[in-house]
Design a protein around this motif. Structure first.
Motif, short mmCIF file in Angstrom:
data_model
loop_
_atom_site.label_atom_id
_atom_site.label_comp_id
_atom_site.label_asym_id
_atom_site.label_seq_id
_atom_site.Cartn_x
_atom_site.Cartn_y
_atom_site.Cartn_z
N PRO A 156 24.99 28.25 -15.92
CA PRO A 156 25.83 29.30 -16.53
C PRO A 156 25.29 29.84 -17.84
O PRO A 156 25.55 30.99 -18.19
N ASP A 157 24.50 29.03 -18.56
CA ASP A 157 23.96 29.47 -19.84
C ASP A 157 22.46 29.73 -19.77
O ASP A 157 21.77 29.65 -20.78
N VAL A 158 21.97 30.09 -18.58
CA VAL A 158 20.52 30.25 -18.42
C VAL A 158 19.98 31.35 -19.33
O VAL A 158 18.87 31.23 -19.87
N LEU A 159 20.72 32.44 -19.53
CA LEU A 159 20.23 33.51 -20.39
C LEU A 159 20.07 33.02 -21.82
O LEU A 159 19.07 33.34 -22.48
N GLU A 160 21.04 32.24 -22.32
CA GLU A 160 20.93 31.71 -23.67
C GLU A 160 19.72 30.78 -23.78
O GLU A 160 19.01 30.78 -24.81
N ARG A 161 19.47 30.01 -22.75
CA ARG A 161 18.31 29.12 -22.75
C ARG A 161 17.00 29.92 -22.77
O ARG A 161 16.06 29.59 -23.49
N VAL A 162 16.95 30.97 -21.97
CA VAL A 162 15.75 31.82 -21.93
C VAL A 162 15.54 32.51 -23.27
O VAL A 162 14.42 32.56 -23.79
N ARG A 163 16.60 33.02 -23.85
CA ARG A 163 16.48 33.69 -25.15
C ARG A 163 16.02 32.72 -26.23
O ARG A 163 15.18 33.07 -27.07
N ASP A 164 16.53 31.49 -26.18
CA ASP A 164 16.13 30.48 -27.16
C ASP A 164 14.66 30.11 -26.99
O ASP A 164 13.94 29.95 -27.99
N LEU A 165 14.20 29.99 -25.77
CA LEU A 165 12.78 29.69 -25.53
C LEU A 165 11.90 30.83 -26.05
O LEU A 165 10.85 30.59 -26.66
N LYS A 166 12.33 32.04 -25.80
CA LYS A 166 11.55 33.20 -26.26
C LYS A 166 11.47 33.26 -27.79
O LYS A 166 10.40 33.52 -28.35
#
Length: 267
Positions: A156-166
Motif C-alpha cells: 500500500p505504501d509502495v509509492l512512498e518507498r519508491v520516492r524515499d529510495l529516489k
C-alpha cells in the motif's frame, strides 16, 4: 472478453488476477501439502531447496506454494498474519538455499510484497531485502534488481518507498539511466499502484521527468511516453494523466525530446 474492456480496466484487472492466483494456486495443492512436502523432504534426507522437480522445477513449485500459503487474506487480522507468515517461511526457506539469481528472485519477489497488517516493517521481507543488498557488494546489475524488486512490490505504501529510495538512497542517481529505469520505469509498470485513483503515481512520474529532463532528456522523454495513451483511460485516470502532461508542457526550457513527446500526447 477482457480485451474489450479497454485500458481503464487494466489496473483493476491486474489486482484481481493477482488476487485470484494467490487465492487458488494450483488445483489439488493446499497449504497443508506445502508443509507436509517440506517435512517429508527433511525426513527422507532430500534437499528442500532442490532446483529440479518432476513437476516442472523448483522455481514454479516454490512460487505456487508461496502464493497458496498467502491465500488466507479473507479472515481477520490474525488469520491474515498467519497465512502471510506461512508464506514468508516457505519463501525464506527457499531463499536460504537458492541455487542462482533466478532462483533467488522467485522468493524475493514474493517476500517484497509482504507487509504487516498495519503496513509497517515486516521482518522476513526487510531482512531478505537487506541481505540481498549486502550480497550485491556494489554490483550495479544486482543493485538494479534490488531497486526494481521494491518498485514492483504490491504494497500500500509502495509509492512512498519508491520516492524515499529516489530521494535518499546513496546508490540511486537520476544521472544513472539504468538505475533510473530500474526504479522509476518499474514503478510506472506497477499498474495497480501507478494508476492509483488519487493520481499520485502520475504526479510522481511527472516530477521525475521534470527533474530528469535537464540531466538526461533522452531518458526523460522515454518516461514521458508513459502518458501517451492517456485517452484510453476512463475517469479520473485519463484526466489526471492529461493534467500532468499540461504541467510538463508549461515548463520553461523543456528539452526538445521531451517537449515533442508531451505535445504529441496532447494533440
Amino acid at each position: 472478453d477482457l480485451l474489450d474492456l479497454g485500458d481503464e480496466a487494466l489496473p483493476v484487472l491486474v489486482r484481481q488476477v493477482s488476487g485470484a492466483q494467490r487465492a487458488e494456486g494450483d488445483i489439488g495443492l493446499r497449504r497443508e501439502d506445502t508443509q507436509r512436502q517440506l517435512r517429508v523432504a527433511h525426513l527422507e534426507g532430500e534437499d528442500p531447496h532442490r532446483c529440479i522437480l518432476p513437476n516442472g522445477g523448483m522455481l514454479r513449485d516454490v512460487e505456487r506454494k508461496t502464493r497458496l500459503s498467502h491465500a488466507g487474506a479473507t479472515g481477520d487480522d490474525d488469520e491474515v498474519a498467519s497465512a502471510r507468515d506461512r508464506a514468508a517461511a516457505v519463501a525464506t526457506l527457499h531463499l536460504s538455499g537458492a541455487c542462482g539469481m533466478t532462483d533467488r528472485m522467485v522468493a524475493l519477489v514474493e517476500l517484497a510484497s509482504m507487509s504487516s497488517c498495519g503496513g509497517g516493517p515486516y521482518g522476513p521481507r526487510d531482512d531478505a531485502l537487506a541481505a540481498f543488498y549486502e550480497s550485491a557488494s556494489g554490483d550495479p546489475l544486482v543493485l538494479n534488481k534490488w531497486f526494481a524488486l521494491q518498485a514492483s512490490a504490491d504494497l500500500p505504501d509502495v509509492l512512498e518507498r519508491v520516492r524515499d529510495l529516489k530521494d535518499r538512497h546513496p546508490e540511486f542517481s537520476l544521472s544513472n539511466p539504468n538505475r533510473c529505469r530500474s526504479l522509476v520505469s518499474t514503478f510506472a509498470a506497477n499498474a495497480p499502484h501507478f494508476h492509483a485513483l488519487s493520481g499520485s503515481g502520475y504526479a510522481f512520474l511527472a516530477d521525475v521527468i521534470a527533474e530528469l529532463d535537464s540531466i538526461n532528456p533522452q531518458v526523460a522523454s522515454r518516461l514521458a511516453r508513459t502518458f501517451l495513451r492517456w485517452r484510453r483511460y476512463g475517469e479520473p485516470r485519463g484526466r489526471l494523466m492529461k493534467e500532468q502532461l499540461r504541467r510538463l508542457a508549461n515548463i520553461e526550457r523543456l528539452s526538445d525530446d521531451t517537449f515533442e513527446v508531451v505535445t504529441r500526447a496532447l494533440k
